[in-house]
Design a protein around this motif. Structure first.
Motif, short mmCIF file in Angstrom:
data_model
loop_
_atom_site.label_atom_id
_atom_site.label_comp_id
_atom_site.label_asym_id
_atom_site.label_seq_id
_atom_site.Cartn_x
_atom_site.Cartn_y
_atom_site.Cartn_z
N PHE A 101 -5.10 7.74 -0.83
CA PHE A 101 -4.63 8.25 0.46
C PHE A 101 -3.23 8.81 0.30
O PHE A 101 -2.32 8.12 -0.16
N ASP A 102 -3.05 10.07 0.66
CA ASP A 102 -1.75 10.74 0.51
C ASP A 102 -1.37 11.33 1.86
O ASP A 102 -1.94 12.33 2.30
N PHE A 103 -0.41 10.70 2.53
CA PHE A 103 -0.05 11.13 3.88
C PHE A 103 0.48 12.55 3.89
O PHE A 103 0.24 13.31 4.84
N LYS A 104 1.24 12.94 2.87
CA LYS A 104 1.78 14.30 2.83
C LYS A 104 0.67 15.34 2.81
O LYS A 104 0.78 16.39 3.45
N LYS A 105 -0.40 15.07 2.09
CA LYS A 105 -1.53 16.00 2.06
C LYS A 105 -2.20 16.07 3.43
O LYS A 105 -2.60 17.15 3.88
N LEU A 106 -2.32 14.92 4.08
CA LEU A 106 -2.91 14.91 5.42
C LEU A 106 -2.04 15.70 6.39
O LEU A 106 -2.54 16.50 7.19
N ASP A 154 -0.08 5.08 -4.56
CA ASP A 154 0.39 4.43 -5.78
C ASP A 154 -0.73 3.73 -6.54
O ASP A 154 -0.49 3.07 -7.54
N GLY A 155 -1.96 3.86 -6.06
CA GLY A 155 -3.09 3.25 -6.74
C GLY A 155 -3.37 1.82 -6.32
O GLY A 155 -4.37 1.24 -6.74
N ALA A 156 -2.50 1.25 -5.50
CA ALA A 156 -2.70 -0.13 -5.04
C ALA A 156 -3.65 -0.14 -3.86
O ALA A 156 -3.94 0.89 -3.24
N LYS A 157 -4.16 -1.32 -3.55
CA LYS A 157 -5.06 -1.48 -2.42
C LYS A 157 -4.41 -0.94 -1.16
O LYS A 157 -3.23 -1.18 -0.90
N HIS A 164 0.60 2.29 3.38
CA HIS A 164 -0.04 3.50 2.88
C HIS A 164 -0.68 4.32 4.00
O HIS A 164 -0.96 5.49 3.82
N GLY A 165 -0.97 3.70 5.10
CA GLY A 165 -1.66 4.42 6.17
C GLY A 165 -2.89 3.70 6.68
O GLY A 165 -3.72 4.28 7.38
N ALA A 166 -3.05 2.41 6.29
CA ALA A 166 -4.22 1.65 6.73
C ALA A 166 -4.00 1.14 8.15
O ALA A 166 -3.85 -0.06 8.39
N VAL A 167 -3.91 2.06 9.06
CA VAL A 167 -3.75 1.73 10.47
C VAL A 167 -4.92 2.33 11.23
O VAL A 167 -5.74 3.04 10.67
N GLY A 168 -4.98 2.03 12.51
CA GLY A 168 -6.12 2.49 13.28
C GLY A 168 -6.14 3.99 13.48
O GLY A 168 -5.10 4.66 13.48
#
Length: 485
Positions: A321-326, A256-259, A264-268
């Motif tokens: 970061f786009d989880f669907k693409k990953l 969404d463009g936010a930090k 969003h997926g900012a995990v280890g």
């Protein structure tokens, strides 16, 4: 190769042919997050592309927050991603004496000074800056005082930062960036307890490790302007302290463009391995494409990445970061992965320890399972039917499929399959199709109850693959459990 950085005091050029040395320097206060993994990857690729060295430094000077589990998690994650480092990892905390030595050298040569400002005086300066709505930039009155050392009073060692002119960095990603020296302050090099600050330790460690290229997030760009005066001071004192080549990479944002945050997926990195069942090569490939490109290429092997990677391909804008693409990319890597390797990874995810025979069956099942799988969790879930105990527990959809007239069809299937001399997909398909024809129904009306009887579910790999994988005895037994003779 020749590397250059430009500044107001002239362009500095390293000796042609100098070996490229990059580094990754995480703080072990938590897991290795996605942004850190990408930074490590870019440093690793740049070093390998240029035939240089990639070094690892653990910045553990914050002893209160640094933990051994965090260090272990970082090392494990890097190894899992295939990012091997040259030599042993360096622990910054073990180098405090060396950091202090440099600070004292700077004091001796007039590039740093002892500052005896009290806590109250600093608070007053801070309040004055806040009242004027300006950032606090400390210019201590002690910087120009030729005072004798007074060890009876607490003091810090401060950098005597330049006050006139400007500094320009020719950043390999951000381009030409200039900061006026008046915007900088006399930062602390040694605290009152004699311990070094981050700014000093980073500069000294980079120099001593022979780092030629500092590739890091663009949130560190301002730090470069604060660290350069330390480098310049030491170069003036003893020589041999060249400016590094800087490359500050834009940060990763959410879709969404936010930090980037946990949602969003900012995990280890370990979460992607353990909880999401990602393959390391897929995550590497995805991280590579977050902010770097090579034409329209999306699937990039490690060999290609080393051959193609250079800083010119890094964009200036934050990547998303786009989880669907990953997930889609991981599915593509699953489909071309070695079956035996996948079977080994899936075996570790089963709720029991498989026998050698069961591991062999897993290996044979991968060709049928992986076309439908996005990750290792899908593979493990898809393979579960192979090891279920009779009679199978049916889920709701499967229960509906084996009710009504279905048991009678299953009885016909049982008889036809039991009569087969050869248990291979071609023979199995011929027999099942013949049952459908004789019953005057479409193949799906036979295959669906058969699938439910064999797996306990509505979905599975191709039904003929399922029959072959289960084998004659197990298949006929499962069908018999659901039929009416």
């Amino acid at each position: 190769m020749t590397e250059t950085t430009a500044a107001t005091d002239g362009t500095r050029t390293t000796t042609p042919g100098t070996e490229v040395v990059t580094r990754f320097a995480p703080s072990p206060t938590g897991f290795l997050h996605i942004g850190g993994a990408r930074t490590a990857l870019f440093n690793w690729l740049y070093a390998r592309h240029h035939g240089g060295r990639f070094l690892l430094r653990i910045e553990d000077t914050d002893r209160a927050r640094s933990t051994q589990p965090a260090i272990d998690a970082i090392l494990t994650s890097l190894r899992w991603l295939g990012l091997d480092w040259d030599g042993d990892e360096v622990y910054q905390s073990a180098r405090a004496d060396r950091h202090a030595e440099v600070a004292h050298r700077m004091v001796e040569h007039g590039h740093a000074y002892r500052c005896y400002l009290t806590t109250e005086e600093l608070a007053a300066m801070r309040a004055e800056a806040e009242a004027a709505k300006k950032p606090l930039r400390v210019r201590s009155p002690w910087r120009d005082k030729a005072a004798e050392a007074d060890d009876s009073r607490p003091f810090v060692v401060r950098l005597k930062a330049p006050t006139d002119g400007a500094v320009t960095i020719e950043d390999r990603v951000q381009g030409s960036v200039t900061v006026q020296n008046a915007e900088l302050d006399d930062l602390v090099l040694l605290r009152s307890d004699g311990t070094p600050t981050y700014m000093l330790a980073v500069v000294v460690d980079d120099h001593d490790m022979g780092v030629t290229h500092v590739i890091r997030g663009d949130d560190h760009l301002n730090n470069a302007f604060r660290q350069l005066p330390i480098i310049r001071a030491m170069d003036a004192i003893e020589g041999g302290w060249p400016d590094p080549v800087y490359a500050h990479i834009p940060l990763i944002h959410g879709s969404d463009g936010a930090k980037l945050s946990k949602r969003h997926g900012a995990v280890g990195v370990e979460y992607y391995r353990d909880e999401l069942g990602m393959l390391p090569e897929a995550l590497d490939n995805y991280l590579l494409r977050l902010g770097w490109g090579h034409g329209d290429d999306e699937i990039i092997s490690r060999t290609q990445a080393v051959e193609w990677f250079d800083l010119a391909g890094v964009g200036k804008s934050p990547s998303r970061f786009d989880f669907k693409k990953l997930e889609n990319l991981n599915g593509q890597y699953i489909r071309v992965a070695d079956d035996e390797r996948l079977a080994t990874l899936v075996a570790d995810r089963l709720d029991f320890v498989p026998t050698d025979e069961q591991r062999e069956l897993l290996g044979r099942s991968m060709a049928s399972l992986k076309p439908r799988a996005a990750d290792l969790l899908d593979l493990a879930n898809g393979a579960a039917f192979l090891f279920r105990k009779r009679p199978l527990e049916m889920d709701r959809d499967a229960t509906a499929l084996v009710s009504g007239e279905a048991p009678k069809l299953l009885a016909r299937l049982h008889a036809a399959l039991d009569a087969l001399e050869s248990w291979d997909t071609e023979s199995l398909e011929t027999a099942v199709r013949q049952v459908a024809d004789d019953a005057g129904v479409k193949l799906g009306q036979v295959a669906q109850p058969l699938r439910a009887a064999l797996t306990g579910r509505k979905t599975s790999p191709g039904i003929f693959d399922v029959l072959e994988l289960l084998g004659r005895e197990e298949s006929l037994g499962r069908i018999a459990d659901q039929m009416i003779v």
